[in-house]
Design a protein around this motif. Structure first.
Motif, PDB file in Angstrom:
ATOM      1  N   LEU A  67    -132.557 -36.387 -34.174  1.00 25.74           N
ATOM      2  CA  LEU A  67    -132.426 -34.955 -33.915  1.00 25.74           C
ATOM      3  C   LEU A  67    -133.146 -34.137 -34.989  1.00 25.74           C
ATOM      4  CD1 LEU A  67    -128.654 -34.915 -32.892  1.00 25.74           C
ATOM      5  CD2 LEU A  67    -130.649 -34.840 -31.365  1.00 25.74           C
ATOM      6  N   ARG A  68    -133.813 -34.838 -35.879  1.00 23.14           N
ATOM      7  CA  ARG A  68    -134.564 -34.227 -36.983  1.00 23.14           C
ATOM      8  C   ARG A  68    -133.668 -33.457 -37.954  1.00 23.14           C
ATOM      9  NH1 ARG A  68    -140.246 -34.602 -36.019  1.00 23.14           N
ATOM     10  NH2 ARG A  68    -140.632 -35.263 -33.899  1.00 23.14           N
ATOM     11  N   VAL A  69    -132.483 -34.010 -38.174  1.00 22.53           N
ATOM     12  CA  VAL A  69    -131.547 -33.444 -39.141  1.00 22.53           C
ATOM     13  C   VAL A  69    -131.858 -34.061 -40.496  1.00 22.53           C
ATOM     14  CG1 VAL A  69    -129.118 -33.283 -39.817  1.00 22.53           C
ATOM     15  CG2 VAL A  69    -129.766 -33.064 -37.401  1.00 22.53           C
ATOM     16  N   ASP A  70    -132.351 -33.238 -41.417  1.00 21.16           N
ATOM     17  CA  ASP A  70    -132.618 -33.732 -42.767  1.00 21.16           C
ATOM     18  C   ASP A  70    -131.383 -33.469 -43.638  1.00 21.16           C
ATOM     19  OD1 ASP A  70    -132.701 -31.033 -43.606  1.00 21.16           O
ATOM     20  OD2 ASP A  70    -134.887 -30.959 -43.549  1.00 21.16           O
ATOM     21  N   SER A  71    -131.471 -33.811 -44.910  1.00 23.20           N
ATOM     22  CA  SER A  71    -130.289 -33.712 -45.773  1.00 23.20           C
ATOM     23  C   SER A  71    -129.814 -32.267 -45.930  1.00 23.20           C
ATOM     24  CB  SER A  71    -130.567 -34.343 -47.134  1.00 23.20           C
ATOM     25  OG  SER A  71    -131.665 -33.717 -47.761  1.00 23.20           O
ATOM     26  N   LEU A  72    -130.723 -31.316 -45.990  1.00 19.90           N
ATOM     27  CA  LEU A  72    -130.329 -29.911 -46.100  1.00 19.90           C
ATOM     28  C   LEU A  72    -129.654 -29.444 -44.807  1.00 19.90           C
ATOM     29  CD1 LEU A  72    -130.245 -27.328 -47.703  1.00 19.90           C
ATOM     30  CD2 LEU A  72    -132.549 -26.803 -46.908  1.00 19.90           C
ATOM     31  N   ASP A  73    -130.228 -29.834 -43.668  1.00 16.70           N
ATOM     32  CA  ASP A  73    -129.602 -29.515 -42.375  1.00 16.70           C
ATOM     33  C   ASP A  73    -128.193 -30.098 -42.315  1.00 16.70           C
ATOM     34  OD1 ASP A  73    -131.899 -28.247 -41.299  1.00 16.70           O
ATOM     35  OD2 ASP A  73    -132.661 -30.159 -40.522  1.00 16.70           O
ATOM     36  N   ALA A  74    -128.047 -31.337 -42.773  1.00 18.50           N
ATOM     37  CA  ALA A  74    -126.747 -32.012 -42.715  1.00 18.50           C
ATOM     38  C   ALA A  74    -125.698 -31.239 -43.502  1.00 18.50           C
ATOM     39  CB  ALA A  74    -126.866 -33.444 -43.231  1.00 18.50           C
ATOM     40  N   VAL A  75    -126.061 -30.769 -44.677  1.00 20.15           N
ATOM     41  CA  VAL A  75    -125.120 -29.982 -45.482  1.00 20.15           C
ATOM     42  C   VAL A  75    -124.764 -28.687 -44.758  1.00 20.15           C
ATOM     43  CG1 VAL A  75    -124.839 -28.675 -47.637  1.00 20.15           C
ATOM     44  CG2 VAL A  75    -125.812 -30.975 -47.690  1.00 20.15           C
ATOM     45  N   LYS A 123    -111.902 -29.501 -44.964  1.00 12.73           N
ATOM     46  CA  LYS A 123    -112.830 -29.805 -46.048  1.00 12.73           C
ATOM     47  C   LYS A 123    -113.441 -31.170 -45.767  1.00 12.73           C
ATOM     48  CE  LYS A 123    -114.651 -29.061 -50.088  1.00 12.73           C
ATOM     49  NZ  LYS A 123    -115.912 -28.367 -50.043  1.00 12.73           N
ATOM     50  N   LEU A 124    -114.764 -31.215 -45.683  1.00 14.02           N
ATOM     51  CA  LEU A 124    -115.473 -32.476 -45.433  1.00 14.02           C
ATOM     52  C   LEU A 124    -116.161 -32.939 -46.708  1.00 14.02           C
ATOM     53  CD1 LEU A 124    -117.100 -31.464 -42.039  1.00 14.02           C
ATOM     54  CD2 LEU A 124    -115.196 -33.036 -42.353  1.00 14.02           C
ATOM     55  N   ASN A 125    -116.333 -34.232 -46.830  1.00 10.88           N
ATOM     56  CA  ASN A 125    -117.045 -34.812 -47.962  1.00 10.88           C
ATOM     57  C   ASN A 125    -118.537 -34.625 -47.723  1.00 10.88           C
ATOM     58  OD1 ASN A 125    -118.246 -36.355 -49.924  1.00 10.88           O
ATOM     59  ND2 ASN A 125    -117.055 -38.199 -49.510  1.00 10.88           N
ATOM     60  N   LEU A 126    -119.132 -33.661 -48.407  1.00  7.26           N
ATOM     61  CA  LEU A 126    -120.546 -33.356 -48.201  1.00  7.26           C
ATOM     62  C   LEU A 126    -121.460 -34.435 -48.771  1.00  7.26           C
ATOM     63  CD1 LEU A 126    -120.557 -29.514 -48.901  1.00  7.26           C
ATOM     64  CD2 LEU A 126    -120.282 -30.706 -46.723  1.00  7.26           C
ATOM     65  N   ARG A 127    -120.909 -35.344 -49.563  1.00  5.32           N
ATOM     66  CA  ARG A 127    -121.728 -36.428 -50.136  1.00  5.32           C
ATOM     67  C   ARG A 127    -121.765 -37.659 -49.245  1.00  5.32           C
ATOM     68  NH1 ARG A 127    -119.259 -35.486 -55.994  1.00  5.32           N
ATOM     69  NH2 ARG A 127    -120.555 -33.730 -56.576  1.00  5.32           N
ATOM     70  N   ARG A 128    -120.873 -37.701 -48.274  1.00  4.44           N
ATOM     71  CA  ARG A 128    -120.818 -38.861 -47.372  1.00  4.44           C
ATOM     72  C   ARG A 128    -122.046 -38.883 -46.478  1.00  4.44           C
ATOM     73  NH1 ARG A 128    -116.158 -39.933 -42.853  1.00  4.44           N
ATOM     74  NH2 ARG A 128    -117.158 -41.749 -41.908  1.00  4.44           N
ATOM     75  N   ARG A 129    -122.686 -40.019 -46.394  1.00  6.71           N
ATOM     76  CA  ARG A 129    -123.897 -40.176 -45.565  1.00  6.71           C
ATOM     77  C   ARG A 129    -123.484 -40.502 -44.143  1.00  6.71           C
ATOM     78  NH1 ARG A 129    -128.726 -39.025 -44.180  1.00  6.71           N
ATOM     79  NH2 ARG A 129    -130.196 -40.713 -43.883  1.00  6.71           N
ATOM     80  N   LEU A 130    -123.819 -39.622 -43.226  1.00  7.41           N
ATOM     81  CA  LEU A 130    -123.495 -39.811 -41.817  1.00  7.41           C
ATOM     82  C   LEU A 130    -124.796 -40.013 -41.057  1.00  7.41           C
ATOM     83  CD1 LEU A 130    -120.917 -36.902 -41.591  1.00  7.41           C
ATOM     84  CD2 LEU A 130    -120.422 -39.333 -41.839  1.00  7.41           C
ATOM     85  N   ALA A 131    -124.832 -41.015 -40.194  1.00 11.61           N
ATOM     86  CA  ALA A 131    -126.074 -41.350 -39.497  1.00 11.61           C
ATOM     87  C   ALA A 131    -126.083 -40.940 -38.033  1.00 11.61           C
ATOM     88  CB  ALA A 131    -126.346 -42.850 -39.607  1.00 11.61           C
ATOM     89  N   THR A 132    -124.902 -40.851 -37.424  1.00 10.00           N
ATOM     90  CA  THR A 132    -124.847 -40.546 -35.987  1.00 10.00           C
ATOM     91  C   THR A 132    -123.888 -39.396 -35.727  1.00 10.00           C
ATOM     92  OG1 THR A 132    -123.012 -42.045 -35.510  1.00 10.00           O
ATOM     93  CG2 THR A 132    -125.241 -42.977 -35.394  1.00 10.00           C
TER      94      THR A 132
END
Length: 75
Positions: free
Chosen positions: A29-37, A50-59
């Motif tokens: 979906l072209r979500v980069d790290s800034l988009d993810a945050v 409150k979500l863990n903004l450091r957690r790496r989510l792939a899907t």
């Protein structure tokens, strides 16, 4: 819940919510790290959690799981 998350992702990326499925990889979906945050922060506001903004989510499914877990933890 999925529909709300799909809407938030779609709005962030300027795509149709119908393009977002549970199996969608954020990379596809072209979500980069800034988009993810930005997406996670929008979801925090949307669901009042409150979500863990450091957690790496792939899907998208992993994003849904993270939100569901945050909601459960908040109770």
């Amino acid at each position: 819940m999925f529909e709300t998350i799909a809407r938030v992702i779609a709005a962030q990326k300027g795509i149709s919510p119908s393009a977002v499925t549970m199996d969608s990889r954020l990379e596809e979906l072209r979500v980069d790290s800034l988009d993810a945050v930005d997406i996670l922060m929008a979801l925090e506001d949307e669901f009042s959690v409150k979500l863990n903004l450091r957690r790496r989510l792939a899907t998208v499914a992993e994003v849904v799981d993270a939100v569901e877990q945050a909601i459960a933890d908040a109770k």
